[in-house]
Design a protein around this motif. Structure first.
Motif, short mmCIF file in Angstrom:
data_model
loop_
_atom_site.label_atom_id
_atom_site.label_comp_id
_atom_site.label_asym_id
_atom_site.label_seq_id
_atom_site.Cartn_x
_atom_site.Cartn_y
_atom_site.Cartn_z
N GLU A 87 0.83 -1.21 0.00
CA GLU A 87 0.00 0.00 0.00
C GLU A 87 0.87 1.26 0.00
N SER A 88 1.93 1.25 0.81
CA SER A 88 2.84 2.40 0.87
C SER A 88 3.51 2.63 -0.48
N LEU A 89 3.99 1.55 -1.10
CA LEU A 89 4.61 1.68 -2.41
C LEU A 89 3.60 2.15 -3.46
N ALA A 90 2.39 1.65 -3.39
CA ALA A 90 1.35 2.08 -4.33
C ALA A 90 1.06 3.56 -4.14
N ASP A 91 0.95 4.00 -2.87
CA ASP A 91 0.73 5.42 -2.59
C ASP A 91 1.89 6.27 -3.09
N LEU A 92 3.13 5.76 -2.86
CA LEU A 92 4.31 6.48 -3.32
C LEU A 92 4.30 6.63 -4.84
N PHE A 93 4.05 5.54 -5.54
CA PHE A 93 4.01 5.59 -7.00
C PHE A 93 2.88 6.49 -7.51
N SER A 136 1.64 9.09 -5.88
CA SER A 136 2.07 10.47 -5.62
C SER A 136 3.10 10.93 -6.64
N ILE A 137 4.07 10.06 -6.94
CA ILE A 137 5.10 10.41 -7.92
C ILE A 137 4.47 10.61 -9.30
N SER A 138 3.55 9.73 -9.66
CA SER A 138 2.87 9.86 -10.95
C SER A 138 2.09 11.16 -11.03
N THR A 139 1.40 11.51 -9.95
CA THR A 139 0.64 12.76 -9.91
C THR A 139 1.57 13.96 -10.03
N MET A 140 2.70 13.90 -9.32
CA MET A 140 3.68 14.99 -9.37
C MET A 140 4.23 15.14 -10.79
N ILE A 141 4.61 14.03 -11.40
CA ILE A 141 5.17 14.08 -12.77
C ILE A 141 4.11 14.58 -13.74
#
Length: 136
Positions: A30-36, A38-43
């Motif tokens: 879940e943490s990795l999914a949230d991280l990815f 967030s990164i996708s949203t930022m990019i």
């Protein structure tokens, strides 16, 4: 029964450990999914911002092109004018050189006239001296 309860306890402990590992894996996933996410949203936001900047730049380029569209003829006219000035300047330089030659010749002529004037003055003095010395 003691052996069975020990086995049951071990199985229960192992089951709990397995549940903890799975829970830890689920949390990590879940943490990795949230991280990815967030990164996708930022990019995605960065790319949208860059895209907006590029669109703005394109609009600015179009506006500048429209503003300076008529200046091509002016620039071409200026180029022709500058070429004509260069040609006239070359002709002017030739005239200046001719004037400098004439000035040099005039200076030399003035020197010759000055020498002739001195010579004529000397001759006049000799003629006057000879005229005074003639018996009357």
């Amino acid at each position: 029964r003691i052996g069975i309860s020990g086995v049951d306890r071990r199985e229960a402990v192992m089951a709990e450990e397995e549940e903890r590992r799975e829970a830890g894996r689920d949390e990590l996933a879940e943490s990795l999914a949230d991280l990815f996410t967030s990164i996708s949203t930022m990019i995605k936001g960065e790319l949208e911002g860059t895209n907006n900047q590029l669109l703005l730049l394109e609009k600015m380029n179009q506006r500048v092109a429209e503003e300076y569209n008529g200046y091509g003829d002016v620039a071409s006219g200026l180029r022709v004018f500058v070429e004509q000035l260069c040609e006239k300047n070359h002709g002017f330089e030739e005239h200046v050189q001719q004037i400098e030659k004439i000035d040099q010749q005039l200076t030399e002529f003035e020197a010759v006239v000055s020498m002739l004037d001195k010579y004529v003055s000397l001759l006049e003095k000799k003629v006057q001296s000879a005229h005074r010395n003639i018996p009357t």
